[in-house]
Design a protein around this motif. Structure first.
Motif, PDB file in Angstrom:
ATOM      1  N   ILE A   1     -39.851 -10.918 114.164  1.00 57.29           N
ATOM      2  CA  ILE A   1     -41.191 -11.321 113.718  1.00 57.29           C
ATOM      3  C   ILE A   1     -42.296 -10.482 114.353  1.00 57.29           C
ATOM      4  O   ILE A   1     -43.470 -10.786 114.206  1.00 57.29           O
ATOM      5  N   GLY A   2     -41.927  -9.437 115.069  1.00 57.71           N
ATOM      6  CA  GLY A   2     -42.939  -8.570 115.666  1.00 57.71           C
ATOM      7  C   GLY A   2     -42.328  -7.756 116.778  1.00 57.71           C
ATOM      8  O   GLY A   2     -41.096  -7.724 116.930  1.00 57.71           O
ATOM      9  N   LYS A   3     -43.199  -7.070 117.523  1.00 62.73           N
ATOM     10  CA  LYS A   3     -42.724  -6.253 118.643  1.00 62.73           C
ATOM     11  C   LYS A   3     -43.573  -6.521 119.862  1.00 62.73           C
ATOM     12  O   LYS A   3     -44.780  -6.782 119.746  1.00 62.73           O
ATOM     13  N   THR A   4     -42.964  -6.463 121.040  1.00 61.39           N
ATOM     14  CA  THR A   4     -43.726  -6.600 122.282  1.00 61.39           C
ATOM     15  C   THR A   4     -44.493  -5.289 122.495  1.00 61.39           C
ATOM     16  O   THR A   4     -44.156  -4.281 121.855  1.00 61.39           O
ATOM     17  N   PRO A   5     -45.488  -5.292 123.404  1.00 60.02           N
ATOM     18  CA  PRO A   5     -46.201  -4.036 123.663  1.00 60.02           C
ATOM     19  C   PRO A   5     -45.231  -2.916 124.091  1.00 60.02           C
ATOM     20  O   PRO A   5     -45.493  -1.736 123.883  1.00 60.02           O
ATOM     21  N   GLU A   6     -44.065  -3.288 124.655  1.00 56.59           N
ATOM     22  CA  GLU A   6     -43.074  -2.271 125.084  1.00 56.59           C
ATOM     23  C   GLU A   6     -42.192  -1.820 123.920  1.00 56.59           C
ATOM     24  O   GLU A   6     -41.288  -1.013 124.083  1.00 56.59           O
ATOM     25  N   GLY A   7     -42.424  -2.399 122.737  1.00 64.54           N
ATOM     26  CA  GLY A   7     -41.666  -1.969 121.553  1.00 64.54           C
ATOM     27  C   GLY A   7     -40.384  -2.750 121.321  1.00 64.54           C
ATOM     28  O   GLY A   7     -39.583  -2.415 120.452  1.00 64.54           O
ATOM     29  N   LYS A   8     -40.152  -3.817 122.125  1.00 64.29           N
ATOM     30  CA  LYS A   8     -38.936  -4.634 121.943  1.00 64.29           C
ATOM     31  C   LYS A   8     -39.161  -5.642 120.820  1.00 64.29           C
ATOM     32  O   LYS A   8     -40.263  -6.211 120.718  1.00 64.29           O
ATOM     33  N   ALA A   9     -38.126  -5.883 119.989  1.00 66.51           N
ATOM     34  CA  ALA A   9     -38.288  -6.821 118.882  1.00 66.51           C
ATOM     35  C   ALA A   9     -38.506  -8.248 119.409  1.00 66.51           C
ATOM     36  O   ALA A   9     -37.854  -8.668 120.371  1.00 66.51           O
ATOM     37  N   ILE A  10     -39.427  -8.968 118.768  1.00 65.58           N
ATOM     38  CA  ILE A  10     -39.596 -10.394 119.080  1.00 65.58           C
ATOM     39  C   ILE A  10     -38.780 -11.148 118.026  1.00 65.58           C
ATOM     40  O   ILE A  10     -38.970 -10.943 116.823  1.00 65.58           O
ATOM     41  N   LEU A  11     -37.867 -12.009 118.509  1.00 66.27           N
ATOM     42  CA  LEU A  11     -36.958 -12.708 117.593  1.00 66.27           C
ATOM     43  C   LEU A  11     -37.304 -14.181 117.488  1.00 66.27           C
ATOM     44  O   LEU A  11     -37.793 -14.780 118.446  1.00 66.27           O
ATOM     45  N   CYS A  12     -37.040 -14.741 116.315  1.00 66.15           N
ATOM     46  CA  CYS A  12     -37.065 -16.205 116.225  1.00 66.15           C
ATOM     47  C   CYS A  12     -35.984 -16.645 115.249  1.00 66.15           C
ATOM     48  O   CYS A  12     -35.468 -15.831 114.474  1.00 66.15           O
TER      49      CYS A  12
END
Ligand SMILES: NC(=O)c1ccc[n+]([C@@H]2O[C@H](COP(=O)([O-])OP(=O)(O)OC[C@H]3O[C@@H](n4cnc5c(N)ncnc54)[C@H](OP(=O)(O)O)[C@@H]3O)[C@@H](O)[C@H]2O)c1
Length: 294
Positions: free
Chosen positions: A239-250
């Motif tokens: 659902i998005g990416k952290t500022p470090e470029g890691k995927a945000i999952l849900c």
């Protein structure tokens, strides 16, 4: 009260330790370790990361792990010939072809080409058929993982009302099938929901155990869940990416709302995901044992 968290990470760790012990016995007594080849066609980023994760776990468990990366434009015939090479290789006990494949390759033909005795993903129709009639076979890894999570968490399935949301070949159909079979972790009464289901909440609200594999973020909200239900969230949505470029999952379940109503729930990440990879390893050990007639 907040639900108990069913940690796939912890249960997977337990099973991985059991596998490690089996591998070391196999090595000591027979001079053989399980061999797993993962075939990746092209460079789809999600597929690359799944294959990397599978190889890393195989390596950690002491397997002979082979990563075979092929270009996007490999022909169907070349891929089938590669599979045949691994079908014949006695050091390879499990063959996994990472899906999806490029459009010019017929996935069905590829799945049929894998020797059912090395089909550690459990997708070959021979294994699917055996699963349906309750014969020993390689179970598909995600449903197998869900089953183990339920059993090892002490969730009673016998007589339970189970609702499965989703009817895919890799999750919904097989988990529904396994749950109503006469077996440990089975004997449930199962309802399957999909996009043509009318009034889905009228079904999900009856579930003692709710298994969700819809592939859409947070389609299951607290008002759709019975008080005290066990909720297994299979969904993995980026659902998005952290500022470090890691995927945000849900997941497919609104975790924050549903955990206040459920008695137990799986998180995303850290729920079904680690179990899926672990059951692939368990199937590969099983394939190696069968090859050694153990
Ligand atoms: N944790 C893991 O290891 C793991 C493994 C596999 C998959 N997954 C995840 O699990 C999810 C499902 O995967 P999949 O391969 O089964 O997906 P899929 O092939 O896209 O199937 C989704 C199923 O859900 C149904 N569905 C979709 N939206 C729905 C809604 N709003 N209400 C009711 N039913 C709905 C679809 O119905 P129709 O048939 O009517 O279209 C379909 O049967 C994905 O997020 C995937 O990433 C996780």
């Amino acid at each position: 009260m907040s639900a108990k968290i069913i940690s796939g990470t912890q249960i997977a760790e337990q099973i991985r330790n059991e596998i490690k012990a089996e591998v070391s016995v196999m090595k000591e007594r027979h001079g053989v370790v399980p061999g797993l080849v993962t075939i990746l066609v092209g460079e789809n980023p999600a597929s690359v990361s799944y294959v990397k994760a599978k190889q890393a776990v195989a390596h950690k468990l002491g397997f002979n792990s082979i990563q075979d990366s092929q270009p996007e434009d490999i022909s169907e015939d070349q891929l089938l010939a590669l599979i045949e090479k691994y079908n014949q290789d006695p050091l390879v006990h499990g063959i996994l072809v990472q899906l999806p494949l490029p459009r010019h390759i017929d996935e069905g033909k590829v799945l049929y080409a894998i020797n059912p005795g090395k089909d550690v993903d459990g997708f070959h129709p021979v294994n699917v058929g055996k699963m349906v009639i309750g014969e020993p076979c390689f179970l598909p890894c995600t449903p197998y993982g869900i089953l183990e999570m339920l059993i090892r968490s002490g969730v009673e399935t016998s007589g339970a009302e189970v609702v499965v949301v989703g009817r895919s070949n890799i999750v919904g159909k097989p988990i529904a099938n396994l749950l109503f079979q006469k077996r440990e972790g089975g004997n449930a009464t199962v309802t399957i929901c999909h996009t043509r289901t009318r009034d889905m909440a009228s079904h999900t609200l009856k579930a003692d155990i709710l298994i969700v594999a819809a592939g859409h973020p947070r389609v299951i909200t607290a008002d759709m869940v019975k008080e005290g239900a066990v909720v297994i969230d299979v969904g993995i949505n980026r659902i998005g990416k952290t500022p470090e470029g890691k995927a945000i999952l849900c997941g497919d379940v609104d975790f924050d709302g549903v955990k206040e109503k459920a008695s137990a729930i799986t998180p995303v990440p850290g729920g079904v995901g680690p179990m899926t990879i672990t059951m692939l390893m368990k199937n590969t050990v099983q394939a190696a044992k069968q090859a050694l007639s153990l």
